[in-house]
Design a protein around this motif. Structure first.
Motif: not given
Length: 320
Positions: A92-101, A115-119
């Motif tokens: 999920x962290x990888x997906x978040x980084x790809x989305x933001x980039x 936020x993602x990791x906490x949730x």
């Protein structure tokens, strides 16, 4: 007093002060509504506090979009992959980084990942949906508080700073010309180019500031013209550095440089080597171009916003 002056590197600027105020208000709001995690409001305020109002709005927009994606993704991962959450949190962290980039929101990557990791890990142990919505709203509240503080409390005004940087760049460039023309030494332009880029960034902030965007556009054009004159002087030096011969200065250029306080030019002490007339003409052309740009810049600086004279220290000069 002297001890404080010695440690001027510990500077409390307005951005620092406004960040502290925004965090204090965020935590106070969290305590007022009995929020168990007021730190999320504080984190939102910290990440959206920028120097200018315009940059704060851009940062806030990116943070809202990024955190919304992080919260929704975190809720889905918490509900679907709770059994293997350690592995899927990394995915999920990888997906978040790809989305933001992909949407050019690189500055919001750290907070979105938090936020993602906490949730996703559901550190509260309750319903992922409720937990995710609550954390997103907390971050949103912190962002709103930071925007309000930045708008209300002394909006960023760097007009005087632009003037100071312009004068400083001009002062740096003049000795470099003397170094190249009088002693035929190659000059290091790395720091000058960095300062030139910094000045361009300050002019951008001045232009985009929402409190003055519709006021006096001619001032912005004048600032950019000064920046271009400095660029012209910088490029003239760059061209002079690219010449591997040592032509003599023309009498006119030598007189103009001496009038600017660069010292007297002595052709008898020169290192003039074998060079063609064309090389001498090119050499003096670029020096003349530098000097013309400098004269124009000097006249333009007089029309820039000038700082009021500093007040004399109440205790007078230092004795002993």
């Amino acid at each position: 007093m002297n001890q404080l002056i010695r440690y001027r590197r510990f500077h409390f600027g307005m951005r620092t002060i406004k960040t502290g105020i925004a965090v204090a208000l965020s935590v106070a709001l969290g305590k007022a509504v009995s929020d168990p995690y007021p730190a999320f409001m504080a984190i939102g305020a910290i990440n959206s506090m920028e120097r200018s109002i315009h940059d704060s709005f851009v940062s806030a927009r990116n943070l809202v979009l990024g955190n919304f994606f992080g919260a929704v993704t975190g809720m889905l991962f918490a509900m679907l992959f709770s059994r293997y959450i350690a592995f899927f949190t990394g995915i999920g962290i990888m997906l978040v980084i790809v989305f933001c980039n992909a949407f050019k929101m690189r500055e919001s990557i750290p907070l979105t990942c938090v936020v993602f990791a906490c949730i996703a890990c559901n550190i509260e142990g309750g319903t992922p949906y409720l937990y995710g919505v609550t954390r997103f709203l907390e971050t949103l509240a912190g962002i709103a508080i930071a925007l309000a503080v930045n708008v209300v409390l002394r909006p960023y005004n760097n007009a005087y700073k632009v003037t100071r940087l312009t004068k400083a760049d001009q002062r740096i460039l003049l000795p470099l010309l003397a170094q190249r023309a009088y002693r035929w030494e190659f000059t290091d332009l790395h720091e000058v180019r960095r300062n030139h880029r910094k000045l361009g960034e300050e002019i951008r902030l001045y232009e985009e500031e929402l409190t003055r965007r519709k006021k006096r556009p001619a001032t912005v054009a004048h600032l950019r013209s000064c920046h271009q004159m400095l660029g012209r002087m910088l490029e003239a030096l760059h061209t002079l550095n690219s010449m591997d011969t040592t032509p003599l200065l023309s009498e006119q250029n030598a007189q103009r440089m001496e009038a600017l306080g660069m010292g007297a030019y002595d052709p008898d002490q020169s290192l003039a080597g074998k060079c063609s007339e064309e090389e001498t003409a090119v050499f003096n052309y670029h020096i003349r171009d530098f000097l013309d740009a400098n004269d124009c810049l000097t006249a333009m600086i007089a029309e820039l916003p000038q700082e009021p004279p500093k007040k004399k220290h109440i205790f007078g000069k230092k004795h002993g």
